[in-house]
Design an enzyme around this catalytic site. Structure first.
Site, short mmCIF file in Angstrom:
data_model
loop_
_atom_site.label_atom_id
_atom_site.label_comp_id
_atom_site.label_asym_id
_atom_site.label_seq_id
_atom_site.Cartn_x
_atom_site.Cartn_y
_atom_site.Cartn_z
NE ARG A 303 15.05 5.10 49.02
CZ ARG A 303 14.01 5.21 48.19
NH1 ARG A 303 14.21 5.37 46.90
NH2 ARG A 303 12.77 5.13 48.64
CG HIS A 307 14.92 9.65 46.32
ND1 HIS A 307 15.84 8.97 45.56
CD2 HIS A 307 14.89 10.92 45.84
CE1 HIS A 307 16.34 9.78 44.65
NE2 HIS A 307 15.79 10.97 44.80
CE1 TYR A 316 9.34 4.19 47.45
CE2 TYR A 316 8.29 6.32 47.79
CZ TYR A 316 9.41 5.53 47.80
OH TYR A 316 10.61 6.07 48.19
#
Length: 410
Positions: A303, A307, A316
């Protein structure tokens, strides 16, 4: 170094089960490396550098993909990526309530989507914009979902594409039930005189992410599909991050190996390789049409964006991870292959980019001028048949709104 499989299947006499199943530090590292680097069993037909590699097992499933067909797959990915980027920008400008990017996952979606036949059914989560594109769904239909004016307004039977599912993993249960129905109605296991599946045989595919594999609904879908030999392809897009949790926080082994515990085959494919995704999905669908039961595909991809537009991935994950995956870009490897082999000239790529820009402009114009639906729209198309309870709720809600208008006249 020990194989991570050794501690998942302890040999008899190794000691108590609990002790035998406790991995060593080296075994854990081996398992994590297999989870994050693709592993030796990764099926790949087109390298990140655009080189075609042969596969005795899967080459026959893409024998029909000549230069023209490959140019078509390239066009699909470019248009879908451009539309995705435009929708992402429109959300930032307040035209969409939220957007779920697919950046980096174009090959997994276009490859698997183009493997489907008209009679097949696809069950998406909320990120399968590329699959919707391959099933003939007007991309403008997707905008209503994220503008909060509609919910999957297309005819899902005509397109063979179920409405989007927001609840994580719930679509797997829906797909399992649908595939079981295909089995019960005798729509699988029929063969032509040449031994191949009959043209009218059906199969189902369901899409979910690596994060969904930790949900109970997914595992229940595995169980039911396995028990009833349902013609269902479980297509897991492992993009490495379940929002902010990496895959290794959810599994000690590559996700495709989980199929072994349910009694059906699992396979890992390079999710950034559109040719491999097409071949493997065709194989899996053929297995289902033959009546051999379900198959799990783990499309190993990444990805490259957040998100959703409410997420900040810089909190993160490290930027060097993203930069490393940019070198595996699904579109660039096809572009390199086409250019290197003389299958496309610069004018072709310019033409496709211009077409993609025009496609995005049309989406933008539609979104900016999309009419606001009346308040009662939320009550329409909820049930196929009239519902007295829903009618009463609608009337109560409209009366509530009228109360504000009446108060303003005083």
């Amino acid at each position: 170094m020990s194989s991570p499989e050794q501690w998942t299947h302890p040999d008899p006499g190794e000691g108590p089960a609990a002790q035998a199943a406790q991995p060593s530090r080296e075994q854990v590292i081996a398992g994590l490396r297999a989870t994050t680097e693709g592993g030796a069993e990764l099926t790949q037909l087109l390298t990140p550098e655009g080189e075609r590699v042969g596969s005795p097992r899967f080459d026959r499933y893409v024998e029909d993909i000549d230069a023209e067909a490959l140019r078509g797959l390239y066009r699909d990915m470019v248009l879908v990526r451009r539309a995705d980027r435009e929708c992402n920008a429109m959300q930032r400008q307040g035209q969409l309530g939220i957007w779920v990017p697919l950046l980096g996952q174009e090959a997994a979606q276009i490859g698997s989507g183009r493997a489907l036949k008209p009679q097949d059914m696809a069950f998406p989560s909320y990120r399968e914009h590329g699959v919707a594109f391959t099933r003939g769904v007007d991309f403008r239909e997707l905008l209503g979902i994220f503008r909060c004016t509609d919910h999957s307004g297309w005819d899902f039977r005509a397109h063979g594409f179920h409405p989007y599912t927001i609840v994580i993993g719930n679509q797997v249960l829906n797909a399992a039930g649908y595939a079981m129905g295909q089995r019960f109605e005798g729509k699988v296991g029929n063969t032509d005189t040449d031994g191949r599946p009959a043209e009218h045989d059906e199969a189902t595919i369901v899409y979910f992410g690596d994060g969904a594999t930790s949900q109970g609904d997914v595992h229940e879908g595995f169980v039911w599909a396995a028990v009833y030999d349902a013609p269902l392809v479980f297509f897991c897009q492992n993009n490495q991050w379940a929002i902010s949790e990496p895959t290794e926080r959810q599994s000690r082994l590559p996700l495709y190996q989980r199929a072994r515990g349910y009694g059906f085959p699992g396979i890992r494919v390079d999710g950034n390789d559109v040719l491999a995704c097409l071949a493997v999905t065709r194989w899996a669908l053929e297995e289902c049409r033959h009546g051999n039961g379900p198959v799990l595909i783990e499309a190993f991809t990444y990805r490259m964006d957040a998100h959703t537009t409410t997420d900040d991935p810089t909190r993160y994950r490290l930027s060097d991870e993203l930069e490393a995956w940019k070198l595996k870009d699904p579109i660039e490897r096809v572009r390199a292959h086409l250019a290197r082999n003389g299958f496309a000239e610069g004018s072709f790529f310019e033409q496709i980019q211009a077409e993609a820009d025009e496609f995005a402009a049309q989406l933008r114009d539609f979104c900016f001028n999309m009419p606001e639906p009346p308040p009662e729209r939320v009550f329409s198309q909820v049930y196929a048949e009239p519902s007295p309870e829903l009618d009463a709720q609608r009337e109560e809600y409209l009366a509530y709104l009228d109360g504000f208008a009446t108060a303003g006249e005083r």
